[in-house]
Motif scaffolding. Structure first.
Motif, PDB file in Angstrom:
ATOM      1  N   GLY A 181      10.141  -6.399  -6.124  1.00 37.25           N
ATOM      2  CA  GLY A 181      10.751  -6.962  -4.917  1.00 37.25           C
ATOM      3  C   GLY A 181       9.703  -7.483  -3.944  1.00 37.25           C
ATOM      4  O   GLY A 181       9.866  -8.565  -3.364  1.00 37.25           O
ATOM      5  N   LEU A 182       8.610  -6.739  -3.783  1.00 32.71           N
ATOM      6  CA  LEU A 182       7.532  -7.184  -2.899  1.00 32.71           C
ATOM      7  C   LEU A 182       6.873  -8.450  -3.436  1.00 32.71           C
ATOM      8  O   LEU A 182       6.494  -9.340  -2.667  1.00 32.71           O
ATOM      9  CB  LEU A 182       6.488  -6.079  -2.717  1.00 32.71           C
ATOM     10  N   PHE A 183       6.760  -8.554  -4.751  1.00 35.75           N
ATOM     11  CA  PHE A 183       6.192  -9.761  -5.360  1.00 35.75           C
ATOM     12  C   PHE A 183       7.073 -10.973  -5.078  1.00 35.75           C
ATOM     13  O   PHE A 183       6.570 -12.050  -4.750  1.00 35.75           O
ATOM     14  CB  PHE A 183       6.002  -9.560  -6.869  1.00 35.75           C
ATOM     15  N   VAL A 184       8.377 -10.792  -5.171  1.00 37.16           N
ATOM     16  CA  VAL A 184       9.312 -11.885  -4.878  1.00 37.16           C
ATOM     17  C   VAL A 184       9.186 -12.305  -3.412  1.00 37.16           C
ATOM     18  O   VAL A 184       9.147 -13.498  -3.082  1.00 37.16           O
ATOM     19  CB  VAL A 184      10.765 -11.473  -5.223  1.00 37.16           C
ATOM     20  N   LEU A 185       9.085 -11.331  -2.503  1.00 36.86           N
ATOM     21  CA  LEU A 185       8.913 -11.640  -1.077  1.00 36.86           C
ATOM     22  C   LEU A 185       7.597 -12.376  -0.839  1.00 36.86           C
ATOM     23  O   LEU A 185       7.516 -13.297  -0.021  1.00 36.86           O
ATOM     24  CB  LEU A 185       8.977 -10.371  -0.236  1.00 36.86           C
ATOM     25  N   TRP A 186       6.550 -11.981  -1.575  1.00 38.21           N
ATOM     26  CA  TRP A 186       5.249 -12.645  -1.453  1.00 38.21           C
ATOM     27  C   TRP A 186       5.359 -14.108  -1.886  1.00 38.21           C
ATOM     28  O   TRP A 186       4.829 -14.997  -1.214  1.00 38.21           O
ATOM     29  CB  TRP A 186       4.218 -11.900  -2.315  1.00 38.21           C
ATOM     30  N   VAL A 230       7.272   6.158 -11.178  1.00 37.94           N
ATOM     31  CA  VAL A 230       6.758   4.858 -11.602  1.00 37.94           C
ATOM     32  C   VAL A 230       7.867   3.808 -11.621  1.00 37.94           C
ATOM     33  O   VAL A 230       7.647   2.661 -11.255  1.00 37.94           O
ATOM     34  CB  VAL A 230       6.083   4.979 -12.989  1.00 37.94           C
ATOM     35  N   TRP A 231       9.066   4.195 -12.041  1.00 37.07           N
ATOM     36  CA  TRP A 231      10.169   3.235 -12.100  1.00 37.07           C
ATOM     37  C   TRP A 231      10.526   2.727 -10.713  1.00 37.07           C
ATOM     38  O   TRP A 231      10.716   1.526 -10.516  1.00 37.07           O
ATOM     39  CB  TRP A 231      11.396   3.864 -12.761  1.00 37.07           C
ATOM     40  N   ALA A 232      10.644   3.629  -9.768  1.00 33.98           N
ATOM     41  CA  ALA A 232      10.976   3.228  -8.396  1.00 33.98           C
ATOM     42  C   ALA A 232       9.885   2.326  -7.831  1.00 33.98           C
ATOM     43  O   ALA A 232      10.160   1.311  -7.191  1.00 33.98           O
ATOM     44  CB  ALA A 232      11.163   4.458  -7.513  1.00 33.98           C
ATOM     45  N   SER A 233       8.646   2.691  -8.076  1.00 37.12           N
ATOM     46  CA  SER A 233       7.520   1.886  -7.598  1.00 37.12           C
ATOM     47  C   SER A 233       7.513   0.506  -8.250  1.00 37.12           C
ATOM     48  O   SER A 233       7.199  -0.492  -7.599  1.00 37.12           O
ATOM     49  CB  SER A 233       6.208   2.611  -7.878  1.00 37.12           C
ATOM     50  N   ILE A 289       0.846  -1.202   0.000  1.00 36.67           N
ATOM     51  CA  ILE A 289       0.000   0.000   0.000  1.00 36.67           C
ATOM     52  C   ILE A 289       0.877   1.245   0.000  1.00 36.67           C
ATOM     53  O   ILE A 289       0.620   2.211  -0.728  1.00 36.67           O
ATOM     54  CB  ILE A 289      -0.969  -0.022   1.194  1.00 36.67           C
ATOM     55  N   ALA A 290       1.927   1.233   0.826  1.00 36.98           N
ATOM     56  CA  ALA A 290       2.855   2.372   0.856  1.00 36.98           C
ATOM     57  C   ALA A 290       3.526   2.556  -0.496  1.00 36.98           C
ATOM     58  O   ALA A 290       3.710   3.689  -0.966  1.00 36.98           O
ATOM     59  CB  ALA A 290       3.895   2.167   1.945  1.00 36.98           C
ATOM     60  N   ASN A 291       3.882   1.464  -1.141  1.00 37.63           N
ATOM     61  CA  ASN A 291       4.494   1.537  -2.464  1.00 37.63           C
ATOM     62  C   ASN A 291       3.529   2.155  -3.471  1.00 37.63           C
ATOM     63  O   ASN A 291       3.915   2.993  -4.272  1.00 37.63           O
ATOM     64  CB  ASN A 291       4.929   0.147  -2.929  1.00 37.63           C
ATOM     65  N   THR A 292       2.278   1.757  -3.394  1.00 36.62           N
ATOM     66  CA  THR A 292       1.286   2.250  -4.338  1.00 36.62           C
ATOM     67  C   THR A 292       1.008   3.737  -4.159  1.00 36.62           C
ATOM     68  O   THR A 292       0.956   4.488  -5.125  1.00 36.62           O
ATOM     69  CB  THR A 292      -0.030   1.455  -4.194  1.00 36.62           C
ATOM     70  N   GLY A 326       4.841 -25.777   4.706  1.00 43.02           N
ATOM     71  CA  GLY A 326       4.697 -25.973   6.146  1.00 43.02           C
ATOM     72  C   GLY A 326       5.872 -25.453   6.953  1.00 43.02           C
ATOM     73  O   GLY A 326       6.171 -25.969   8.024  1.00 43.02           O
ATOM     74  N   GLU A 327       6.536 -24.424   6.457  1.00 40.32           N
ATOM     75  CA  GLU A 327       7.691 -23.853   7.138  1.00 40.32           C
ATOM     76  C   GLU A 327       7.374 -22.450   7.646  1.00 40.32           C
ATOM     77  O   GLU A 327       6.681 -21.692   6.986  1.00 40.32           O
ATOM     78  CB  GLU A 327       8.883 -23.746   6.179  1.00 40.32           C
ATOM     79  N   GLU A 328       7.918 -22.120   8.793  1.00 38.64           N
ATOM     80  CA  GLU A 328       7.813 -20.748   9.289  1.00 38.64           C
ATOM     81  C   GLU A 328       9.031 -19.978   8.791  1.00 38.64           C
ATOM     82  O   GLU A 328       9.900 -19.578   9.544  1.00 38.64           O
ATOM     83  CB  GLU A 328       7.723 -20.722  10.813  1.00 38.64           C
ATOM     84  N   LYS A 329       9.063 -19.772   7.498  1.00 35.29           N
ATOM     85  CA  LYS A 329      10.180 -19.098   6.848  1.00 35.29           C
ATOM     86  C   LYS A 329       9.856 -17.610   6.751  1.00 35.29           C
ATOM     87  O   LYS A 329       8.895 -17.221   6.085  1.00 35.29           O
ATOM     88  CB  LYS A 329      10.396 -19.675   5.454  1.00 35.29           C
ATOM     89  N   LYS A 330      10.676 -16.789   7.404  1.00 39.64           N
ATOM     90  CA  LYS A 330      10.475 -15.347   7.354  1.00 39.64           C
ATOM     91  C   LYS A 330      10.916 -14.828   5.995  1.00 39.64           C
ATOM     92  O   LYS A 330      11.897 -15.299   5.426  1.00 39.64           O
ATOM     93  CB  LYS A 330      11.282 -14.663   8.454  1.00 39.64           C
ATOM     94  N   VAL A 331      10.182 -13.825   5.508  1.00 44.23           N
ATOM     95  CA  VAL A 331      10.590 -13.226   4.248  1.00 44.23           C
ATOM     96  C   VAL A 331      11.906 -12.482   4.476  1.00 44.23           C
ATOM     97  O   VAL A 331      12.129 -11.911   5.546  1.00 44.23           O
ATOM     98  CB  VAL A 331       9.503 -12.289   3.664  1.00 44.23           C
ATOM     99  N   PRO A 332      12.815 -12.530   3.503  1.00 43.62           N
ATOM    100  CA  PRO A 332      14.130 -11.893   3.683  1.00 43.62           C
ATOM    101  C   PRO A 332      14.013 -10.390   3.955  1.00 43.62           C
ATOM    102  O   PRO A 332      13.085  -9.728   3.499  1.00 43.62           O
ATOM    103  CB  PRO A 332      14.825 -12.134   2.343  1.00 43.62           C
TER     104      PRO A 332
END
Length: 109
Positions: free
Chosen positions: A74-79, A65-68, A53-56, A89-95
């Motif tokens: 990057g947010l999509f990769v984290l998602w 637009v480029w920075a966004s 939301i902050a990015n948007t 089934g892992e409690e893997k924190k996003v980097p």
């Protein structure tokens, strides 16, 4: 016992990664069961949603637009990383920010 906790919360954890509506539904579903595995992934997704939301609204408006677009990618990769962790089934924190999400939202879910 831990495997049973993961098994019971897995569907709620996966639902939490389906947009912010899925996160809201997962939060409501988890209020009854109080599953720690599901709560972990709900906190991760709440953080990713707030960053999105902050990015948007902030980065796209003032950073361009480029920075966004770069931050959005990057947010999509984290998602994707979070979703894969939930399905496995892992409690893997996003980097980079996963620890922050767990700390900031520790009282949620």
């Amino acid at each position: 016992m831990v495997n049973q906790n993961v098994h019971q919360g897995k569907s709620i954890a996966i639902i939490s990664y389906i947009t912010w509506i899925g996160t809201l539904i997962a939060f409501i579903m988890n209020n009854d069961k109080r599953n720690s595995f599901a709560a972990f992934h709900i906190r991760q997704m709440i953080g990713l949603s707030i960053f999105s939301i902050a990015n948007t609204f902030i980065i796209a408006r003032y950073g361009g637009v480029w920075a966004s677009g770069i931050i959005g990618t990057g947010l999509f990769v984290l998602w994707i990383i979070g979703l894969i962790g939930a399905t496995q089934g892992e409690e893997k924190k996003v980097p980079l920010v996963g620890d922050l999400f767990q700390e900031w939202f520790r009282n949620i879910a």
